[in-house]
Design an enzyme around this catalytic site. Structure first.
Site, short mmCIF file in Angstrom:
data_model
loop_
_atom_site.label_atom_id
_atom_site.label_comp_id
_atom_site.label_asym_id
_atom_site.label_seq_id
_atom_site.Cartn_x
_atom_site.Cartn_y
_atom_site.Cartn_z
N HIS A 1 -9.85 1.77 -1.20
CA HIS A 1 -8.40 1.59 -1.04
C HIS A 1 -7.83 1.02 -2.34
O HIS A 1 -8.10 -0.13 -2.69
CB HIS A 1 -8.13 0.65 0.13
CG HIS A 1 -6.71 0.66 0.60
ND1 HIS A 1 -5.67 1.19 -0.14
CD2 HIS A 1 -6.13 0.19 1.74
CE1 HIS A 1 -4.53 1.06 0.52
NE2 HIS A 1 -4.79 0.45 1.66
N HIS B 1 -3.65 8.12 5.85
CA HIS B 1 -3.75 6.80 5.22
C HIS B 1 -5.17 6.29 5.39
O HIS B 1 -5.77 5.78 4.45
CB HIS B 1 -2.72 5.86 5.84
CG HIS B 1 -2.64 4.52 5.17
ND1 HIS B 1 -2.33 4.37 3.84
CD2 HIS B 1 -2.85 3.27 5.66
CE1 HIS B 1 -2.33 3.09 3.53
NE2 HIS B 1 -2.65 2.40 4.62
N CYS C 1 0.80 -1.22 0.00
CA CYS C 1 0.00 0.00 0.00
C CYS C 1 0.83 1.28 0.00
O CYS C 1 0.28 2.38 -0.06
CB CYS C 1 -0.95 0.00 1.19
SG CYS C 1 -2.02 -1.45 1.26
#
Length: 412
Positions: A337, A300, A168
């Site tokens: 995401h 995030h 990520c």
């Protein structure tokens, strides 16, 4: 060390096929998350219904039209989701076709997993349909470097071209790497960012198996948050040496003033506030802004119980009680995401927030969690006067990146 200007932005996600469409959606509080059925192939275990944020159908045709030739059919979706934003960023920068920069421009994209759609189709063909011969384009479509290779060929860029994969944090590492190459004088410009297309049947089942997925929606920092939502898409920034951009009269959209990177060396999935704080502090120290308060934090913010609490702790560790007065946004609540592509998309939206003086709201928020006692932007968009954007990206394996951008008039 050369200063780093941002002169182009490009984005595609469930919110839209351009930076403007993505910005208009998040600033208005509109989301792209919807319930989808995944994996209803006769060779699979049956369909699974979960919330996801998927790019609208017809994207391939739109990309082909923009490029002026059929291209999307030879690419896995993850590569196509990088190519179109690269075109948008390149055209906004005014550098497309620049003969000198063709050999002085880098392309660095970050992807967590690469061509999963192609890989799963191949496995279905081989294991499900019992066909001995795989499709001849399988390898070039699956490889993680397919996106940068397609961009290099499409735009005739002959400088350093490669991909980065760090889960990520992938596109954040790509942005930092491109900036470092410009700062050292290795290149004059860099197309940097990333993309992902992981909403495939096998991938969704894998994410579900580790209990990371919310069955409801993405609710960053909310007390009842229960997991992330997978998204598709990508984003690209054109970085350029500041003096080069000024000399040619380019419109400068922002400045990358600092970046920090660290490893937790702790746990494969559990975050460490200490490791995250090291990356944030490193970026703020490099930029010389550790004592400034006018920072917009683009978190995030995955919506998982552990991540959001750890991120809160890391911010307080670096900035002290001042962190609780800095506005916090979390756009994964709108676009999901994107794994390797998230940091790039959030950077693009954060830069627009700085430029517009408007912080988009965290969507799907219900009630406050004492463990996340930050100045969360909820309800509706909020006017801001921030001169800096902190973009956080934290990955499985304990890989952390923090990027610090400044508005053109808000540099260090």
């Amino acid at each position: 060390m050369k200063r780093i200007a941002v002169t182009g932005l490009g984005a595609v996600s469930a919110l839209g096929a351009s930076t403007d469409e993505n910005w208009q959606a998040v600033s208005a509080g509109r989301g792209g998350i919807a319930r989808c059925v995944i994996g209803d192939s006769p060779y699979g275990p049956g369909g699974l219904e979960l919330p996801m944020a998927r790019v609208a159908e017809g994207y391939g045709a739109a990309l082909d039209e923009a490029l002026g030739r059929p291209t999307s059919g030879g690419l896995d979706p993850f590569a196509a989701f990088a190519l179109a934003p690269a075109l948008e960023a390149l055209e906004q920068s005014g550098l497309r076709g620049d003969a000198v920069l063709k050999e002085r421009t880098a392309i660095i994209f970050g992807h967590g997993q690469g061509g999963l759609a192609t890989l799963e189709a191949g496995y279905e063909r081989f294991f499900g349909m019992k066909q001995a011969r795989m499709h001849p384009s399988t390898v070039p479509k699956v490889m993680v470097s397919a996106g940068v290779s397609a961009a290099a060929m499409a735009f005739e860029i002959r400088g350093p071209v490669f991909s980065i994969s760090s889960a990520c944090a992938s596109s954040a590492h790509a942005i930092a790497q491109g900036a470092a190459m410009i700062a050292m004088g290795q290149v004059d410009a860099a197309l940097v960012g990333g993309s992902e297309a992981v909403s495939t049947a096998g991938s969704v089942r894998a994410w579900e198996a580790i209990r990371a997925m919310s069955p409801v929606t993405c609710r960053p920092f909310s007390a009842d948050r229960d997991g992330m939502v997978l998204g598709e898409g990508g984003a690209v920034l054109m970085l350029e040496a500041w003096d080069h951009a000024q000399a040619r009269g380019a419109t400068i959209l922002g400045e990358l003033v600092g970046w920090g990177m660290s490893s937790d060396a702790f746990h494969i999935t559990q975050p460490s506030p200490e490791g995250q704080a090291r990356a944030i502090r490193q970026a703020a120290t490099q930029a010389g802004v550790l004592e400034r308060d006018d920072i917009l934090i683009s978190a995030h913010g995955t919506g998982t119980p552990l991540n959001d609490a750890a991120e809160t702790s890391s911010l307080v560790e670096v900035f002290g009680d001042r962190a609780r007065a800095m506005p916090v946004i979390a756009t994964k609540s709108a676009h999901g995401h994107l794994i390797g592509g998230s940091a790039a998309l959030q950077s693009v939206l954060g830069l627009r927030a700085l430029a517009e003086g408007l912080a988009p709201p965290i969507q799907n928020f219900t009630r406050r969690d004492p463990a996340c006692d930050l100045d969360l932007v909820v309800g509706e968009a909020r006017p801001i006067t921030a001169g800096l954007l902190l973009q956080n990206a934290f990955a499985f394996g304990g890989l952390n990146v923090a990027l610090l951008f400044a508005a053109p008039s808000g540099g260090s």
